[in-house]
Design a protein around this motif. Structure first.
Motif, PDB file in Angstrom:
ATOM      1  N   THR A  51       0.672  -1.204   0.043  1.00  0.00           N
ATOM      2  CA  THR A  51      -0.058   0.098   0.012  1.00  0.00           C
ATOM      3  C   THR A  51       0.805   1.297   0.043  1.00  0.00           C
ATOM      4  OG1 THR A  51      -0.028  -0.228   2.594  1.00  0.00           O
ATOM      5  CG2 THR A  51      -1.897  -1.166   1.219  1.00  0.00           C
ATOM      6  N   ASN A  52       2.160   1.281   0.525  1.00  0.00           N
ATOM      7  CA  ASN A  52       2.873   2.449   0.344  1.00  0.00           C
ATOM      8  C   ASN A  52       4.022   2.194  -0.459  1.00  0.00           C
ATOM      9  OD1 ASN A  52       1.662   3.691   2.393  1.00  0.00           O
ATOM     10  ND2 ASN A  52       2.963   2.731   3.943  1.00  0.00           N
ATOM     11  N   ALA A  53       3.838   1.607  -1.596  1.00  0.00           N
ATOM     12  CA  ALA A  53       4.722   1.495  -2.773  1.00  0.00           C
ATOM     13  C   ALA A  53       5.045   2.925  -3.390  1.00  0.00           C
ATOM     14  CB  ALA A  53       4.264   0.442  -3.799  1.00  0.00           C
ATOM     15  N   PHE A  54       4.136   3.839  -3.461  1.00  0.00           N
ATOM     16  CA  PHE A  54       4.471   5.163  -3.751  1.00  0.00           C
ATOM     17  C   PHE A  54       5.481   5.952  -3.194  1.00  0.00           C
ATOM     18  CE2 PHE A  54       3.379   9.578  -2.174  1.00  0.00           C
ATOM     19  CZ  PHE A  54       3.381  10.186  -3.255  1.00  0.00           C
ATOM     20  N   TYR A  55       5.856   5.619  -1.956  1.00  0.00           N
ATOM     21  CA  TYR A  55       6.809   6.115  -1.470  1.00  0.00           C
ATOM     22  C   TYR A  55       8.144   5.426  -1.826  1.00  0.00           C
ATOM     23  CZ  TYR A  55       3.480   8.332   1.763  1.00  0.00           C
ATOM     24  OH  TYR A  55       2.346   9.065   2.136  1.00  0.00           O
ATOM     25  N   GLY A  56       8.129   4.373  -2.148  1.00  0.00           N
ATOM     26  CA  GLY A  56       9.271   3.345  -2.320  1.00  0.00           C
ATOM     27  C   GLY A  56       9.772   3.656  -3.573  1.00  0.00           C
ATOM     28  N   GLU A  57       8.766   3.941  -4.470  1.00  0.00           N
ATOM     29  CA  GLU A  57       8.939   4.090  -5.951  1.00  0.00           C
ATOM     30  C   GLU A  57       9.859   5.356  -6.161  1.00  0.00           C
ATOM     31  OE1 GLU A  57       5.615   4.897  -8.378  1.00  0.00           O
ATOM     32  OE2 GLU A  57       6.202   3.459  -9.939  1.00  0.00           O
ATOM     33  N   LYS A  60      13.101   5.397  -4.702  1.00  0.00           N
ATOM     34  CA  LYS A  60      14.382   4.738  -5.596  1.00  0.00           C
ATOM     35  C   LYS A  60      14.834   5.375  -6.901  1.00  0.00           C
ATOM     36  CE  LYS A  60      15.087   0.117  -8.042  1.00  0.00           C
ATOM     37  NZ  LYS A  60      15.405   0.499  -9.416  1.00  0.00           N
ATOM     38  N   TYR A  61      13.723   6.232  -7.386  1.00  0.00           N
ATOM     39  CA  TYR A  61      14.144   7.007  -8.661  1.00  0.00           C
ATOM     40  C   TYR A  61      15.292   7.934  -8.146  1.00  0.00           C
ATOM     41  CZ  TYR A  61       9.764   5.438 -10.677  1.00  0.00           C
ATOM     42  OH  TYR A  61       8.824   4.684 -11.111  1.00  0.00           O
ATOM     43  N   GLY A  62      15.035   8.708  -7.090  1.00  0.00           N
ATOM     44  CA  GLY A  62      16.199   9.765  -6.661  1.00  0.00           C
ATOM     45  C   GLY A  62      17.549   8.753  -6.381  1.00  0.00           C
ATOM     46  N   ILE A  63      17.368   7.822  -5.761  1.00  0.00           N
ATOM     47  CA  ILE A  63      18.640   6.999  -5.511  1.00  0.00           C
ATOM     48  C   ILE A  63      19.426   6.517  -6.419  1.00  0.00           C
ATOM     49  CG2 ILE A  63      19.668   5.187  -4.299  1.00  0.00           C
ATOM     50  CD1 ILE A  63      17.332   5.306  -2.145  1.00  0.00           C
ATOM     51  N   ASP A  64      18.633   6.277  -7.418  1.00  0.00           N
ATOM     52  CA  ASP A  64      19.352   5.732  -8.767  1.00  0.00           C
ATOM     53  C   ASP A  64      20.047   6.900  -9.445  1.00  0.00           C
ATOM     54  OD1 ASP A  64      18.327   3.144  -8.512  1.00  0.00           O
ATOM     55  OD2 ASP A  64      16.735   3.425  -9.992  1.00  0.00           O
ATOM     56  N   LEU A  65      19.257   7.955  -9.377  1.00  0.00           N
ATOM     57  CA  LEU A  65      20.075   9.081 -10.150  1.00  0.00           C
ATOM     58  C   LEU A  65      21.510   9.563  -9.360  1.00  0.00           C
ATOM     59  CD1 LEU A  65      17.121  11.363 -11.588  1.00  0.00           C
ATOM     60  CD2 LEU A  65      18.344   9.419 -12.625  1.00  0.00           C
ATOM     61  N   ALA A  66      21.295   9.493  -8.239  1.00  0.00           N
ATOM     62  CA  ALA A  66      22.336   9.878  -7.121  1.00  0.00           C
ATOM     63  C   ALA A  66      23.481   8.933  -7.630  1.00  0.00           C
ATOM     64  CB  ALA A  66      21.942  10.094  -5.604  1.00  0.00           C
ATOM     65  N   ILE A  67      23.309   7.490  -7.240  1.00  0.00           N
ATOM     66  CA  ILE A  67      24.230   6.744  -7.490  1.00  0.00           C
ATOM     67  C   ILE A  67      24.889   6.893  -8.805  1.00  0.00           C
ATOM     68  CG2 ILE A  67      24.864   4.302  -7.709  1.00  0.00           C
ATOM     69  CD1 ILE A  67      24.373   5.292  -4.940  1.00  0.00           C
ATOM     70  N   GLU A  68      24.014   7.076  -9.851  1.00  0.00           N
ATOM     71  CA  GLU A  68      24.536   7.272 -11.324  1.00  0.00           C
ATOM     72  C   GLU A  68      25.641   8.612 -11.312  1.00  0.00           C
ATOM     73  OE1 GLU A  68      22.485   9.126 -15.239  1.00  0.00           O
ATOM     74  OE2 GLU A  68      21.783   7.028 -14.524  1.00  0.00           O
ATOM     75  N   ASP A  69      25.299   9.624 -10.667  1.00  0.00           N
ATOM     76  CA  ASP A  69      26.068  10.842 -10.926  1.00  0.00           C
ATOM     77  C   ASP A  69      27.254  10.559  -9.751  1.00  0.00           C
ATOM     78  OD1 ASP A  69      24.090  11.954 -12.367  1.00  0.00           O
ATOM     79  OD2 ASP A  69      23.138  13.410 -10.674  1.00  0.00           O
ATOM     80  N   LEU A  70      27.189   9.862  -8.912  1.00  0.00           N
ATOM     81  CA  LEU A  70      28.406   9.704  -8.061  1.00  0.00           C
ATOM     82  C   LEU A  70      29.574   9.001  -9.003  1.00  0.00           C
ATOM     83  CD1 LEU A  70      26.987   8.927  -4.724  1.00  0.00           C
ATOM     84  CD2 LEU A  70      28.629  10.890  -5.121  1.00  0.00           C
ATOM     85  N   THR A 302       7.515  10.012 -13.077  1.00  0.00           N
ATOM     86  CA  THR A 302       6.832  11.178 -12.950  1.00  0.00           C
ATOM     87  C   THR A 302       6.113  11.099 -11.579  1.00  0.00           C
ATOM     88  OG1 THR A 302       4.945  10.478 -14.132  1.00  0.00           O
ATOM     89  CG2 THR A 302       6.913  11.795 -15.377  1.00  0.00           C
ATOM     90  N   THR A 303       6.018  10.001 -10.580  1.00  0.00           N
ATOM     91  CA  THR A 303       5.513   9.834  -9.422  1.00  0.00           C
ATOM     92  C   THR A 303       5.449  11.031  -8.345  1.00  0.00           C
ATOM     93  OG1 THR A 303       5.711   7.479  -9.635  1.00  0.00           O
ATOM     94  CG2 THR A 303       5.070   8.192  -7.570  1.00  0.00           C
ATOM     95  N   GLN A 304       6.567  11.467  -8.121  1.00  0.00           N
ATOM     96  CA  GLN A 304       6.955  12.450  -7.129  1.00  0.00           C
ATOM     97  C   GLN A 304       8.361  13.047  -7.183  1.00  0.00           C
ATOM     98  OE1 GLN A 304       7.535  14.278  -4.732  1.00  0.00           O
ATOM     99  NE2 GLN A 304       5.824  14.203  -3.107  1.00  0.00           N
ATOM    100  N   PHE A 305       8.322  14.318  -7.836  1.00  0.00           N
ATOM    101  CA  PHE A 305       9.557  14.753  -8.017  1.00  0.00           C
ATOM    102  C   PHE A 305      10.190  15.363  -6.811  1.00  0.00           C
ATOM    103  CE2 PHE A 305       7.483  16.263 -12.009  1.00  0.00           C
ATOM    104  CZ  PHE A 305       8.038  14.974 -12.900  1.00  0.00           C
ATOM    105  N   VAL A 306       9.233  16.057  -5.677  1.00  0.00           N
ATOM    106  CA  VAL A 306      10.250  16.422  -4.563  1.00  0.00           C
ATOM    107  C   VAL A 306      10.765  15.431  -3.769  1.00  0.00           C
ATOM    108  CG1 VAL A 306       9.464  17.530  -2.236  1.00  0.00           C
ATOM    109  CG2 VAL A 306       8.743  18.439  -4.298  1.00  0.00           C
ATOM    110  N   GLY A 307       9.935  14.186  -3.375  1.00  0.00           N
ATOM    111  CA  GLY A 307      10.478  12.909  -2.887  1.00  0.00           C
ATOM    112  C   GLY A 307      11.667  12.342  -3.404  1.00  0.00           C
ATOM    113  N   SER A 308      11.921  12.332  -4.744  1.00  0.00           N
ATOM    114  CA  SER A 308      12.876  12.010  -5.245  1.00  0.00           C
ATOM    115  C   SER A 308      14.107  12.767  -5.233  1.00  0.00           C
ATOM    116  CB  SER A 308      12.615  11.793  -7.011  1.00  0.00           C
ATOM    117  OG  SER A 308      11.813  10.639  -7.163  1.00  0.00           O
ATOM    118  N   ALA A 309      13.834  14.379  -5.225  1.00  0.00           N
ATOM    119  CA  ALA A 309      14.771  15.020  -5.113  1.00  0.00           C
ATOM    120  C   ALA A 309      15.449  14.817  -3.440  1.00  0.00           C
ATOM    121  CB  ALA A 309      14.261  16.594  -5.078  1.00  0.00           C
TER     122      ALA A 309
END
Length: 374
Positions: A51-57, A60-70, A302-309
């Protein structure tokens, strides 16, 4: 005549000893070299299903981009970074088991999560095992008095104080309704700094029938309602508010993550019309935020830009803290002393503490969109 060079002779025994010394030296140096080249392992326990997959999704998007940039920038201390995900399905027991696995089997160097239940399940395990851990939640207590646990999200009491001040401009009777959790109690604390509630009602996690509580709120004559809930629980509230014809002006703390989430705003614009929200202060015009948003959109995220940031910046904060460190205590000292870091989600400071200092903002929902209140 060509001269012949003469060298001291060496016995077969001496040669054997020399060979052993060379081999021993290589055996000593090789693991150290391998360790220096081994990647850092960052573990993330997220609600990727349930039920809370919205948050995990969006996390994960934000973490993926951070790891890529690092890794594109050369990694940390000359080492690359990899992330290992574990799905908790929103269950605290599964989150604890996943954390033990990440530490005991995968030997992760740092941990991350989002939401209060996940933060509470992981924090004591991370602290016991001396693994630096950042969680995004409106709850403070998991980080208070700890060494290795850090909270990276604005305080619920500050957000609810701002909402209460706004509500008191137009209403004399204001109600607060939310899940029975620390962030709701913090919200109540913030509200009571500036005013008195007409009624305060809660529900236990997992409950979905709120009609009894809403009936009490209706009978109290409240014309404003602060909703301190997870995004999915808000859906049940919206439906039951409509069924009971309870027409109150709504106020949403952690707006983008709770009742004012992108999906809720899309599905229930009529109920949210003229609502106020409080949340992390982000700037849509900021170049870093816009760049991250564009990268997310390009990948269909496009789920949640602020949370990914927020999650992107949490990883970058941790990466910065690892620089020049040989042990995790050094990492935590660097995190505590992190001040004025600027990323897509805004400015971040810990000011020598375990709990972040971040700016918040007031938002208003009008004609189907949330805008910042100046």
């Amino acid at each position: 005549m060509k001269k012949t060079a003469h060298y001291p002779t060496m016995s077969i025994g001496a040669l054997a000893v020399l060979a052993l010394l060379v081999v021993a030296g290589c055996a000593t140096e090789q693991p150290a070299a391998q360790k220096a080249l081994a990647p850092y392992k960052f573990g993330a326990v997220l609600s990727l299903t349930g039920t809370n997959a919205f948050y995990g999704e969006f996390g994960k998007y934000g973490i993926d981009l951070a790891i890529e940039d690092l890794n594109n920038a050369g990694g940390i201390n000359g080492r690359s970074v990899q992330v290992i995900y574990e799905d908790s399905a929103g269950d605290k027991g599964k989150a604890a088991t996943a954390t033990q696995k990440l530490i005991g089997v995968d030997a992760v160097d740092a941990l991350f999560t989002i939401t209060t239940p996940m933060g509470g399940a992981i924090a004591p395990i991370a602290e016991e095992n001396k693994i630096p851990f950042i969680y995004a939640s409106a709850t403070n207590s998991f980080a208070e008095g700890k060494t290795y646990v850090f909270k990276d999200y604005p305080d619920a009491s500050d957000q609810c104080e701002r909402l209460m001040r706004q509500a008191m401009k137009d209403h004399t009777k204001i109600a607060l309704f939310g899940t029975n959790a620390e962030f709701t109690q913090l919200c109540k604390k913030g509200v009571e700094r500036v005013g008195t509630l007409a009624v305060f009602e809660t529900y236990d996690p997992g409950e979905s029938d709120f009609k009894t509580q809403f009936a009490k709120i209706k009978s109290s004559g409240s014309t404003a309602l602060i909703l301190s809930q997870f995004s999915n629980d808000c859906v049940n509230s919206f439906k039951q508010l409509r069924e009971l014809s309870l027409t109150t002006q709504l106020y949403a703390p952690f707006q983008a993550f709770g009742c004012g989430s992108p999906q809720n705003s899309k599905d229930y614009p009529a109920l949210l019309e003229n609502a106020y929200g409080a949340d992390l202060a982000t700037d849509d015009s900021d170049p870093e935020f816009r760049a991250l948003t564009q990268r997310l959109e390009a990948r269909g995220w496009t789920t949640q830009f602020v949370g990914s940031a927020v999650m992107y910046d949490s990883v970058m904060e941790m990466a910065q803290a690892f620089k020049g460190c040989a042990d995790t205590l050094c990492v935590t000292n660097n995190l505590r002393n992190l001040n004025g870091y600027k990323g897509p989600s805004g400015k971040v400071s810990y000011n020598g503490k375990q709990i972040v200092t971040r700016d918040t903002m007031l938002t208003h929902f009008d004609a189907g969109a949330w805008t910042r209140v100046q």
